[in-house]
Design a protein around this motif. Structure first.
Motif, short mmCIF file in Angstrom:
data_model
loop_
_atom_site.label_atom_id
_atom_site.label_comp_id
_atom_site.label_asym_id
_atom_site.label_seq_id
_atom_site.Cartn_x
_atom_site.Cartn_y
_atom_site.Cartn_z
N THR A 110 0.86 -1.17 0.03
CA THR A 110 0.11 0.32 -0.05
C THR A 110 0.88 1.36 0.17
O THR A 110 0.45 2.40 -0.05
N GLU A 111 2.00 1.09 0.36
CA GLU A 111 3.13 2.16 0.13
C GLU A 111 2.76 3.00 -1.30
O GLU A 111 3.11 4.01 -1.27
N LEU A 112 2.96 2.02 -2.34
CA LEU A 112 2.90 2.62 -3.68
C LEU A 112 1.75 3.55 -3.85
O LEU A 112 1.75 4.76 -4.30
N PRO A 113 0.40 3.42 -3.42
CA PRO A 113 -0.61 4.20 -4.00
C PRO A 113 -0.53 5.50 -3.12
O PRO A 113 -0.92 6.68 -3.42
N PHE A 114 -0.11 5.31 -1.58
CA PHE A 114 -0.01 6.56 -0.87
C PHE A 114 1.38 7.11 -1.40
O PHE A 114 1.06 8.59 -1.26
N THR A 115 2.50 6.58 -1.93
CA THR A 115 3.36 7.48 -2.41
C THR A 115 2.69 8.30 -3.56
O THR A 115 3.12 9.64 -3.71
N LEU A 116 2.38 7.92 -4.53
CA LEU A 116 1.63 8.45 -5.66
C LEU A 116 0.61 9.62 -5.35
O LEU A 116 0.59 10.53 -5.87
N LEU A 117 -0.24 9.31 -4.16
CA LEU A 117 -0.93 10.34 -3.85
C LEU A 117 -0.45 11.50 -3.19
O LEU A 117 -0.83 12.77 -3.41
N PRO B 91 -5.12 11.10 -11.51
CA PRO B 91 -6.03 10.69 -12.28
C PRO B 91 -7.07 9.40 -11.82
O PRO B 91 -6.74 8.79 -10.82
N ALA B 92 -8.16 9.55 -12.54
CA ALA B 92 -9.09 8.42 -11.95
C ALA B 92 -8.58 6.97 -12.23
O ALA B 92 -8.96 6.09 -11.33
N ALA C 175 -8.53 4.19 -9.34
CA ALA C 175 -9.23 2.82 -9.50
C ALA C 175 -7.93 1.72 -9.24
O ALA C 175 -8.35 0.93 -8.46
N ALA C 176 -6.88 2.11 -9.56
CA ALA C 176 -5.64 1.05 -9.27
C ALA C 176 -5.51 1.11 -7.58
O ALA C 176 -5.00 -0.20 -7.48
N SER C 177 -5.54 2.18 -7.29
CA SER C 177 -5.10 2.12 -5.82
C SER C 177 -6.02 1.39 -4.92
O SER C 177 -5.86 0.65 -4.05
N VAL C 178 -7.49 1.34 -5.42
CA VAL C 178 -8.63 0.78 -4.70
C VAL C 178 -8.18 -0.63 -5.08
O VAL C 178 -8.56 -1.47 -4.21
N MET C 179 -7.93 -1.09 -6.33
CA MET C 179 -7.66 -2.50 -6.60
C MET C 179 -6.49 -3.24 -5.74
O MET C 179 -6.62 -4.42 -5.54
N LEU D 53 -0.82 1.66 -12.04
CA LEU D 53 -0.63 2.81 -11.29
C LEU D 53 0.49 3.84 -11.97
O LEU D 53 0.28 4.85 -11.99
N PRO D 54 1.60 3.22 -12.76
CA PRO D 54 2.42 3.98 -13.26
C PRO D 54 1.72 5.15 -14.28
O PRO D 54 2.43 6.05 -14.76
N ARG D 55 0.64 4.53 -14.96
CA ARG D 55 0.02 5.67 -15.92
C ARG D 55 -0.29 6.73 -15.28
O ARG D 55 -0.62 7.83 -15.78
N ALA D 56 -0.43 6.76 -13.82
CA ALA D 56 -0.93 8.05 -13.03
C ALA D 56 0.50 8.78 -12.95
O ALA D 56 0.79 8.90 -11.60
N ASP D 57 0.66 9.40 -13.78
CA ASP D 57 1.92 10.35 -13.92
C ASP D 57 1.66 11.60 -12.92
O ASP D 57 0.96 12.21 -13.14
#
Length: 301
Positions: free
Chosen positions: A83-90, A101-102, A106-110, A276-280
């Protein structure tokens, strides 16, 4: 109750690591390209308040991780760190003043849903505290060799996503080894007290492994965007830690029909990490130097 507290401390560790990673990335983007993978890199970073702040947060995260590993198994704690990854991008999006981006949401929830499903189905448990010397030697040789391969593959490459991902992979293996050694040290502390903790070699080994992983992470941060290094770091650390928990400590996960929801959860997490990498969060920065020159990065997040 110990399992719940272990999971809670692991989640706090993920949030703290994400904060520290974003701060380190801010500092690493200001390092001249010629100073990568050298003592000069450390000199630049030690003068950066952002990097020092990131280190302070990561030290706190290490304390939370140690508590989590004391209360729970390696196979439970380390996958939660995905979960560090979505937190980092956020957090990176917030620092860069960009909307995630949406597809990022979506990827974070996944990732979160897949992780919850997989851990609930696997129910990691068991494992011993006594590890024979031969197992430790083999573990150190395999993980050290894998890290060396990643580093040797990264060094000839120009700054960009491939180099960042390779350094991120090496750092992931280093952090997984750190957690494995840390669990042995914290088990010793819980069983025999602080004197035995400071007398066991695993205490000094996990500090050394953590320092090495941190240096490799700094190079990943300097080499390319977070969206290149973080998936390799977070997913790699979880997978290697899970393997080490089973091989080194004999930890168990449920088999039989439980493998179906475990597999579904793993696919969900992998899909989220890949997407998630698409969420630049850094404005498209991080293309290969051969294409973009690599010398004119901005100093933003």
């Amino acid at each position: 109750m110990p399992v719940v507290l272990s999971a809670l401390f692991a989640l706090v560790t993920a949030v703290a690591n994400a904060t520290g990673t974003v701060l380190q990335r801010i500092a690493a983007r200001r390092v001249p390209p010629g100073d990568a993978f050298s003592v000069r890199l450390l000199r630049h970073l030690l003068r950066s308040p952002a990097w020092l702040g990131g280190i302070a947060v990561i030290v706190g995260a290490a304390a939370c991780q140690a508590l989590a590993l004391t209360l729970g198994s390696l196979s439970l704690v380390q996958p939660i760190l995905v979960t560090e990854l979505p937190f980092t991008l956020l957090f990176a999006s917030a620092v860069a003043r960009r909307r995630l981006p949406a597809i990022g949401w979506a990827a974070s929830v996944m990732v979160a849903a897949g992780l919850g499903l997989g851990l609930a189905a696997a129910a990691p448990s068991g494992g011993g505290t006594e590890v024979v010397a031969g197992t430790w030697v083999l573990t150190l040789l395999v993980t050290g060799g894998a890290m060396a391969v990643c580093v040797l593959a990264a060094l000839p490459r120009p700054r960009g996503k491939a180099r960042a991902a390779l350094f991120g992979s090496a750092s992931a293996i280093g952090y997984a080894l750190t957690a494995t050694l840390m669990k042995a040290a914290t088990d010793t502390f819980e069983r025999d007290g602080p004197g035995a903790f400071f007398a066991t070699w695993q205490t000094y080994a996990f500090v050394a492994a953590g320092a090495c992983a941190l240096f490799l992470l700094a190079n990943a941060m300097e080499s390319g965007p977070l969206v290149a290094s973080q998936p390799a770091l977070t997913l790699g650390e979880a997978l290697v830690s899970l393997a080490l928990g089973i091989v080194v400590y004999g930890e168990r996960v449920r088999a039989g029909w439980w493998l179906i929801p475990e597999g579904i959860g793993a696919v969900m997490v992998t899909w989220g990490v890949v997407v998630l990498p698409r969420a630049d969060t850094e404005g498209g920065e991080g293309t290969e130097d051969a294409k973009g020159g690599g010398g004119g990065e901005s100093s933003g997040a």
